[in-house]
Design an enzyme around this catalytic site. Structure first.
Site, PDB file in Angstrom:
ATOM      1  N   SER A   5       0.841  -1.205   0.000  1.00 34.48           N
ATOM      2  CA  SER A   5       0.000   0.000   0.000  1.00 34.48           C
ATOM      3  C   SER A   5       0.874   1.252   0.000  1.00 34.48           C
ATOM      4  O   SER A   5       0.370   2.373   0.000  1.00 34.48           O
ATOM      5  CB  SER A   5      -0.933   0.008   1.210  1.00 34.48           C
ATOM      6  OG  SER A   5      -0.189  -0.091   2.410  1.00 34.48           O
ATOM      7  N   ASN A  51      -1.996  -2.544  13.031  1.00 33.58           N
ATOM      8  CA  ASN A  51      -3.448  -2.359  12.979  1.00 33.58           C
ATOM      9  C   ASN A  51      -3.897  -1.104  13.732  1.00 33.58           C
ATOM     10  O   ASN A  51      -4.719  -0.337  13.223  1.00 33.58           O
ATOM     11  CB  ASN A  51      -4.154  -3.603  13.545  1.00 33.58           C
ATOM     12  CG  ASN A  51      -3.843  -4.842  12.713  1.00 33.58           C
ATOM     13  OD1 ASN A  51      -3.261  -4.731  11.639  1.00 33.58           O
ATOM     14  ND2 ASN A  51      -4.217  -6.012  13.210  1.00 33.58           N
ATOM     15  N   HIS A  85     -38.488  22.341 -13.627  1.00 31.85           N
ATOM     16  CA  HIS A  85     -38.440  21.450 -14.812  1.00 31.85           C
ATOM     17  C   HIS A  85     -37.638  22.089 -15.952  1.00 31.85           C
ATOM     18  O   HIS A  85     -37.890  21.788 -17.122  1.00 31.85           O
ATOM     19  CB  HIS A  85     -39.848  21.091 -15.308  1.00 31.85           C
ATOM     20  CG  HIS A  85     -40.776  20.657 -14.222  1.00 31.85           C
ATOM     21  ND1 HIS A  85     -40.897  19.356 -13.804  1.00 31.85           N
ATOM     22  CD2 HIS A  85     -41.612  21.385 -13.424  1.00 31.85           C
ATOM     23  CE1 HIS A  85     -41.775  19.287 -12.805  1.00 31.85           C
ATOM     24  NE2 HIS A  85     -42.214  20.513 -12.562  1.00 31.85           N
ATOM     25  N   SER A 145     -11.234  25.002 -28.736  1.00 31.36           N
ATOM     26  CA  SER A 145     -11.314  23.748 -29.488  1.00 31.36           C
ATOM     27  C   SER A 145     -10.142  23.691 -30.450  1.00 31.36           C
ATOM     28  O   SER A 145      -9.709  24.716 -30.973  1.00 31.36           O
ATOM     29  CB  SER A 145     -12.636  23.707 -30.249  1.00 31.36           C
ATOM     30  OG  SER A 145     -12.522  22.868 -31.374  1.00 31.36           O
ATOM     31  N   LYS A 161     -14.878  28.317 -30.594  1.00 31.78           N
ATOM     32  CA  LYS A 161     -15.344  27.709 -29.350  1.00 31.78           C
ATOM     33  C   LYS A 161     -14.672  28.262 -28.093  1.00 31.78           C
ATOM     34  O   LYS A 161     -13.490  28.550 -28.074  1.00 31.78           O
ATOM     35  CB  LYS A 161     -15.102  26.195 -29.383  1.00 31.78           C
ATOM     36  CG  LYS A 161     -15.979  25.436 -30.346  1.00 31.78           C
ATOM     37  CD  LYS A 161     -17.467  25.535 -30.014  1.00 31.78           C
ATOM     38  CE  LYS A 161     -17.849  24.758 -28.784  1.00 31.78           C
ATOM     39  NZ  LYS A 161     -17.792  23.305 -29.019  1.00 31.78           N
ATOM     40  N   ASN A 208     -15.045  26.670 -24.369  1.00 35.23           N
ATOM     41  CA  ASN A 208     -15.731  25.578 -23.663  1.00 35.23           C
ATOM     42  C   ASN A 208     -15.549  25.663 -22.150  1.00 35.23           C
ATOM     43  O   ASN A 208     -14.447  25.944 -21.671  1.00 35.23           O
ATOM     44  CB  ASN A 208     -15.188  24.231 -24.157  1.00 35.23           C
ATOM     45  CG  ASN A 208     -15.497  23.992 -25.620  1.00 35.23           C
ATOM     46  OD1 ASN A 208     -16.531  24.431 -26.127  1.00 35.23           O
ATOM     47  ND2 ASN A 208     -14.593  23.307 -26.304  1.00 35.23           N
ATOM     48  N   GLU A 231     -17.269  21.370 -16.421  1.00 35.92           N
ATOM     49  CA  GLU A 231     -17.689  20.016 -16.823  1.00 35.92           C
ATOM     50  C   GLU A 231     -16.894  18.961 -16.058  1.00 35.92           C
ATOM     51  O   GLU A 231     -17.424  17.920 -15.660  1.00 35.92           O
ATOM     52  CB  GLU A 231     -17.480  19.820 -18.327  1.00 35.92           C
ATOM     53  CG  GLU A 231     -18.396  20.682 -19.182  1.00 35.92           C
ATOM     54  CD  GLU A 231     -17.943  20.679 -20.643  1.00 35.92           C
ATOM     55  OE1 GLU A 231     -18.088  19.634 -21.284  1.00 35.92           O
ATOM     56  OE2 GLU A 231     -17.432  21.710 -21.121  1.00 35.92           O
ATOM     57  N   TYR A 281      -9.229  -6.670  12.420  1.00 40.83           N
ATOM     58  CA  TYR A 281      -8.580  -6.190  11.203  1.00 40.83           C
ATOM     59  C   TYR A 281      -8.600  -7.258  10.120  1.00 40.83           C
ATOM     60  O   TYR A 281      -8.394  -8.442  10.380  1.00 40.83           O
ATOM     61  CB  TYR A 281      -7.121  -5.782  11.491  1.00 40.83           C
ATOM     62  CG  TYR A 281      -6.418  -5.274  10.235  1.00 40.83           C
ATOM     63  CD1 TYR A 281      -6.549  -3.945   9.851  1.00 40.83           C
ATOM     64  CD2 TYR A 281      -5.698  -6.138   9.416  1.00 40.83           C
ATOM     65  CE1 TYR A 281      -5.954  -3.485   8.684  1.00 40.83           C
ATOM     66  CE2 TYR A 281      -5.093  -5.684   8.244  1.00 40.83           C
ATOM     67  CZ  TYR A 281      -5.229  -4.358   7.888  1.00 40.83           C
ATOM     68  OH  TYR A 281      -4.652  -3.906   6.731  1.00 40.83           O
TER      69      TYR A 281
HETATM   70  N1  ARG Z   1      -0.919  -1.464   5.084  1.00 43.05           N
HETATM   71  C1  ARG Z   1      -1.928  -1.889   6.029  1.00 43.05           C
HETATM   72  C2  ARG Z   1      -3.213  -1.060   5.819  1.00 43.05           C
HETATM   73  O1  ARG Z   1      -3.153  -0.062   5.202  1.00 43.05           O
HETATM   74  C3  ARG Z   1      -1.430  -1.653   7.424  1.00 43.05           C
HETATM   75  C4  ARG Z   1      -1.922  -2.611   8.442  1.00 43.05           C
HETATM   76  C5  ARG Z   1      -1.479  -3.967   8.142  1.00 43.05           C
HETATM   77  N2  ARG Z   1      -1.735  -4.883   9.185  1.00 43.05           N
HETATM   78  C6  ARG Z   1      -1.622  -6.205   8.992  1.00 43.05           C
HETATM   79  N3  ARG Z   1      -1.817  -6.920  10.000  1.00 43.05           N
HETATM   80  N4  ARG Z   1      -1.329  -6.682   7.819  1.00 43.05           N
HETATM   81  O2  ARG Z   1      -4.267  -1.454   6.251  1.00 43.05           O
END
Ligand code: ARG
Length: 468
Positions: free
Chosen positions: A27, A114, A160, A281, A287, A289, A294, A321
């Site tokens: 992550s 966690n 409307h 454009s 144009k 725009n 948008e 978790y």
């Molecule tokens: N990268 C994990 C998250 O964003 C962090 C916690 C991970 N904990 C674990 N027991 N794998 O949720």
């Protein structure tokens, strides 16, 4: 067995994860932006561990200095992130251990990623929701200034998307002002939801070490400690609240942008967007725009998707978790980033656009927008409103067939339609009178709108104090 794996959970494993799976599981590309919160959380945890006699104060000092160094490296762009680390928590812990050795290895006592990730994310969103609330205040200030500046301008009001009754532009703008006022409140409520500390919940059940959760909560600026360790590591409601607040604000921005797009067409010409907030454009030289308006409208779909996505991620999860929870941040960061960018765009677009008061007035003149007023006049003279409605409806039908409008009606025609029209003031059908008559509380009459402007200014003043 590679070294990296060995240092964190390597004891239990004989093989490192598959290289492809390392990428899949990481992550870090998303959560690296939590580095400030992660360092703050680790610092608070280390101080507490030392204060409770769980680690030595020398170790706590080493941790402090090591974290300082890492913070400086990240700030300067000199920190090398490695995907093998999975997330920001492991990156920083590994770097710390590399710098200070055993003291770094003691930091994770009585802590789990966690509770760590929940703490970091809450800290980050406390700050983000505050920043978004400030941007909402700016937009409200811009809307209010526009309303004050154009307080006499009239335009057709629609239902409307058919012309209905004339209204003041200030009234129209203030309708959006109140939407964003509620969004501001929702954003602060989301900030309050994030404002409780999960730190010390450890993996799920708390810890046997004699920790002090109140101390870490207070030093991180949390107002409370989450009182159930399972809830502390599993709860992502605070992110749902934030994404919901973002979604509603985006929907409001999208509706406003839709009107700006419509108003800037050749058919309406109610406003002219600044060149700085429009594009051309590549093929049609004429144009101009409203791309940015948008795009705000378009991005709204993604933010609503962020909300639905996280709701769906959470719905089947058992306590406590689960790795699914790692998916929370991509959605929440995207919602907050998108709203922040959109608020800045729309605020700039409103502040720089030109209001074409004559075109608005022209759009509100003629036609049949005073039809309700004619029926109201008859009702005031004692004709039951339903009957009055029918009398005026027939007049409209006849005039429409003849290509005429209400103001072309002669006194004779009016009297023929109903003797109760006797005494109808000459200016009854004029747009100024039509607007001025709507004196009911919250109506569009000038006096009411002036009161509303004062209320809006008061609310802005009060909310500026709240958000700082
Ligand atoms: N990268 C994990 C998250 O964003 C962090 C916690 C991970 N904990 C674990 N027991 N794998 O949720």
């Amino acid at each position: 067995m590679d070294d990296k794996n060995a240092s964190l959970w390597g004891g239990r494993f004989e093989q490192a994860p598959d290289v492809g799976l390392q990428d899949f599981g990481a992550s870090l590309p998303v959560d690296w932006r939590l580095w400030r919160q992660d360092i703050a959380g680790s610092r608070a945890h280390a101080h507490m561990l030392a204060a409770c006699g769980i680690i030595s104060s020398e170790d706590a000092e080493k941790i402090d200095r090591g974290l300082d160094l890492i913070a400086n490296q990240i700030e300067a762009g000199e920190f090398s992130f490695d995907l093998a680390d999975e997330d920001i928590h492991m990156s920083i812990e590994r770097a710390l251990t590399g710098l200070i050795g055993d003291a770094g290895r003691r930091l994770h006592t009585a802590r789990s990623r966690n509770d760590q990730v929940a703490t970091d994310t809450r800290l980050y969103f406390k700050q983000q929701t505050g920043a978004l609330a400030a941007l909402l205040l700016e937009l409200r200030g811009t809307l209010l200034a526009l309303a004050e500046q154009h307080s006499d301008v009239m335009l057709p009001g629609y239902t409307h998307l058919q012309k209905a009754q004339p209204v003041l532009l200030a009234h129209h703008l203030l309708a959006y002002y109140w939407m964003f006022t509620r969004d501001f409140k929702r954003m602060l409520a989301a900030r309050d939801a994030a404002d409780a500390s999960p730190l010390g919940a450890a993996a799920l059940a708390g810890t046997g070490h004699p920790i002090d959760r109140q101390q870490t909560a207070a030093s991180l600026g949390f107002s409370a400690v989450i009182c159930n360790s399972l809830d502390a590591v599993s709860d992502r409601d605070f992110l749902l609240d934030a994404i919901y607040a973002c979604s509603v604000a985006m929907v409001h921005l999208s509706r406003l942008c839709e009107e700006l797009i419509l108003w800037s067409t050749d058919e309406f010409r109610f406003i002219t967007l600044s060149d700085r907030f429009a594009t051309g454009s590549s093929i049609m030289p004429q144009k101009k725009n409203p791309d940015y308006a948008e795009l705000v409208r378009g991005k709204t779909g993604r933010v609503v998707g962020d909300l639905v996505g996280l709701l769906t991620t959470l719905k089947g999860l058992p306590l406590a978790y689960n790795k699914d929870l790692q998916e929370d941040k991509e959605a929440a960061f995207d919602a907050a980033d998108t709203l922040a960018a959109s608020l800045a765009v729309v605020t700039g677009m409103l502040a720089s656009m030109q209001v074409n008061a004559e075109a608005m007035l022209a759009g509100a003149q003629g036609g049949f927008m005073a039809a309700t007023d004619l029926a109201d006049y008859l009702a005031e003279k004692g004709v039951p409103f339903r009957e009055a409605h029918e009398i005026v409806g027939k007049l409209v039908l006849q005039l429409e067939k003849e290509g005429r409008s209400l103001k072309d009606l002669t006194p004779v025609e009016l009297r023929e339609a109903s003797p109760a029209f006797e005494g109808l003031p000459d200016d009854a059908l004029q747009i100024e009178s039509v607007v001025a008559r709507r004196l009911s509380e919250g109506g569009t009459a000038q006096v009411r709108v002036r009161e509303q402007l004062a209320l809006a200014a008061e609310a802005l003043e009060r909310d500026s104090r709240l958000s700082s």
